[in-house]
Design a protein around this motif. Sequence first.
Motif, mmCIF file in Angstrom:
data_model
loop_
_atom_site.group_PDB
_atom_site.id
_atom_site.type_symbol
_atom_site.label_atom_id
_atom_site.label_comp_id
_atom_site.label_asym_id
_atom_site.label_seq_id
_atom_site.Cartn_x
_atom_site.Cartn_y
_atom_site.Cartn_z
ATOM 1 N N GLU A 1 -40.145 -9.468 29.246
ATOM 2 C CA GLU A 1 -39.246 -8.552 29.922
ATOM 3 C C GLU A 1 -37.996 -8.324 29.078
ATOM 4 O OE1 GLU A 1 -37.797 -7.684 34.461
ATOM 5 O OE2 GLU A 1 -38.676 -9.597 33.954
ATOM 6 N N ILE B 1 -52.255 -13.767 30.912
ATOM 7 C CA ILE B 1 -51.461 -12.545 30.990
ATOM 8 C C ILE B 1 -50.023 -12.967 30.720
ATOM 9 C CG2 ILE B 1 -50.705 -10.641 32.449
ATOM 10 C CD1 ILE B 1 -53.339 -10.948 33.992
ATOM 11 N N TYR C 1 -45.959 -11.988 30.054
ATOM 12 C CA TYR C 1 -44.925 -11.018 30.397
ATOM 13 C C TYR C 1 -43.736 -11.178 29.465
ATOM 14 C CZ TYR C 1 -47.640 -10.984 34.683
ATOM 15 O OH TYR C 1 -48.666 -10.910 35.586
ATOM 16 N N THR D 1 -46.474 -6.161 29.132
ATOM 17 C CA THR D 1 -47.444 -6.978 29.849
ATOM 18 C C THR D 1 -48.638 -7.082 28.906
ATOM 19 O OG1 THR D 1 -46.684 -6.133 31.977
ATOM 20 C CG2 THR D 1 -48.836 -7.206 31.942
ATOM 21 N N ALA E 1 -46.969 -5.215 36.449
ATOM 22 C CA ALA E 1 -46.298 -4.998 35.173
ATOM 23 C C ALA E 1 -44.792 -5.169 35.352
ATOM 24 C CB ALA E 1 -46.607 -3.600 34.650
ATOM 25 N N VAL E 2 -44.136 -5.661 34.298
ATOM 26 C CA VAL E 2 -42.678 -5.814 34.355
ATOM 27 C C VAL E 2 -42.027 -4.431 34.319
ATOM 28 C CG1 VAL E 2 -42.658 -8.098 33.317
ATOM 29 C CG2 VAL E 2 -42.539 -6.108 31.845
#
Length: 55
Positions: A51, A47, A49, A35, A29-30
Amino acid sequence: MTVSHPVVPGKVLVLVIDGVQGKAKVAEAVEHGFTIIETAKGKTARIKYEESELF
């Protein structure tokens, strides 16, 4: 199916178990953000991300 994965100190891990495809995926995870687990036709597709930064 049995899945075993160690806990990693200092990290947040996401374990995705896909019973349709018979696969398990691990993603980190970020630190700040999202996520996102995307599915298509009942299967894990990607998946994603996203951020961001906290102020």
